[in-house]
Write an enzyme that holds these catalytic residues in place. Sequence first.
Site, PDB file in Angstrom:
ATOM      1  N   GLY A  15       0.788  -1.230   0.000  1.00 50.28           N
ATOM      2  CA  GLY A  15       0.000   0.000   0.000  1.00 50.28           C
ATOM      3  C   GLY A  15       0.817   1.276   0.000  1.00 50.28           C
ATOM      4  CE  LYS A  16       6.611   0.825  -2.391  1.00 48.57           C
ATOM      5  NZ  LYS A  16       6.050  -0.517  -2.687  1.00 48.57           N
ATOM      6  CE1 TYR A  18      -6.207   4.416   0.215  1.00 48.96           C
ATOM      7  CE2 TYR A  18      -5.201   2.961   1.819  1.00 48.96           C
ATOM      8  CZ  TYR A  18      -6.246   3.768   1.430  1.00 48.96           C
ATOM      9  OH  TYR A  18      -7.325   3.924   2.259  1.00 48.96           O
ATOM     10  CE  LYS A  38       6.925   3.439  -7.480  1.00 48.09           C
ATOM     11  NZ  LYS A  38       5.852   2.715  -6.813  1.00 48.09           N
ATOM     12  CB  SER A  42       7.938  -2.039 -13.267  1.00 45.75           C
ATOM     13  OG  SER A  42       7.805  -2.593 -11.974  1.00 45.75           O
ATOM     14  CG  ASP A  55       2.463   2.784  -8.448  1.00 44.31           C
ATOM     15  OD1 ASP A  55       1.367   2.226  -8.656  1.00 44.31           O
ATOM     16  OD2 ASP A  55       3.474   2.170  -8.052  1.00 44.31           O
ATOM     17  CD  GLU A 116       4.894   4.748  -4.219  1.00 48.27           C
ATOM     18  OE1 GLU A 116       4.505   3.565  -4.271  1.00 48.27           O
ATOM     19  OE2 GLU A 116       4.341   5.678  -4.832  1.00 48.27           O
ATOM     20  N   GLY A 117       9.398   4.556  -2.935  1.00 49.39           N
ATOM     21  CA  GLY A 117      10.236   3.503  -3.473  1.00 49.39           C
ATOM     22  C   GLY A 117       9.451   2.491  -4.284  1.00 49.39           C
ATOM     23  CG  ASN A 180      -2.719   0.069   4.028  1.00 45.29           C
ATOM     24  OD1 ASN A 180      -3.693   0.779   4.278  1.00 45.29           O
ATOM     25  ND2 ASN A 180      -2.482  -0.400   2.816  1.00 45.29           N
TER      26      ASN A 180
END
Length: 224
Positions: A15-16, A18, A38, A42, A55, A116-117, A180
């Site tokens: 859930g990163k 989100y 980011k 992919s 994303d 974000e990773g 989460n």
Amino acid sequence: MAKKIFITATGTDIGKTYISALIVKKMREAGFNCGYYKPVVSGVFELGGHLVDSDPNYVIDMAQIPAAADECVSYWWKEAVSPHLAAKRANQKIDIDKIKYDFAQMNKKYDYLLIEGAGGITCPLKIEKDEKYLLKDLIWELGLSTLIIADAGLGTINSTLLTVEYARSNGIEIEGIILNNYDSSNFMHWDNLEQVENLTGINVVATVTKNANDIMLLEGLFKD
């Protein structure tokens, strides 16, 4: 220069994206000039060389960031596989210097920046004969501290402790943990929260219920 925070997780599909969207949305609604970046992504759909489903698209739409998704990512691939493999199959090489340059440009554009990773903290970016470059190396080189996203359910104590210890062993500062899919009526979720804090010594700074459209955060998570 922006105040920054890096979002990682105990694994993929935790859930990163989100949670990232909720955080940036919260910051922007409060009047802060908060952006999103980011480095690699992919599993995207693109049309005419532009991202239309990814994303970054999700975060930009939810948080109402006045930017195109293409501007918020350095590399993207259609196949939903690890970045090192996606790049290899596309006959590309990930240039870490390009990521650093793009990060620096985003850093100038916003007062607050969420990065974000991809996958978890050990996600491979470059795996070559003479180089093994993982996501943790990028976090460390960019001088970022991190928030760890974990699922509230079964198994989270183990996966969260492993992620915390790996980050610590690589000199990465952890600002907090977010659980989460948290259910306040579930006794296991209560205990998971208590034990994660007890065993890591790190605060759970927020819990997010399934399909929530808001997040309550402690102040001071973004760092210079």
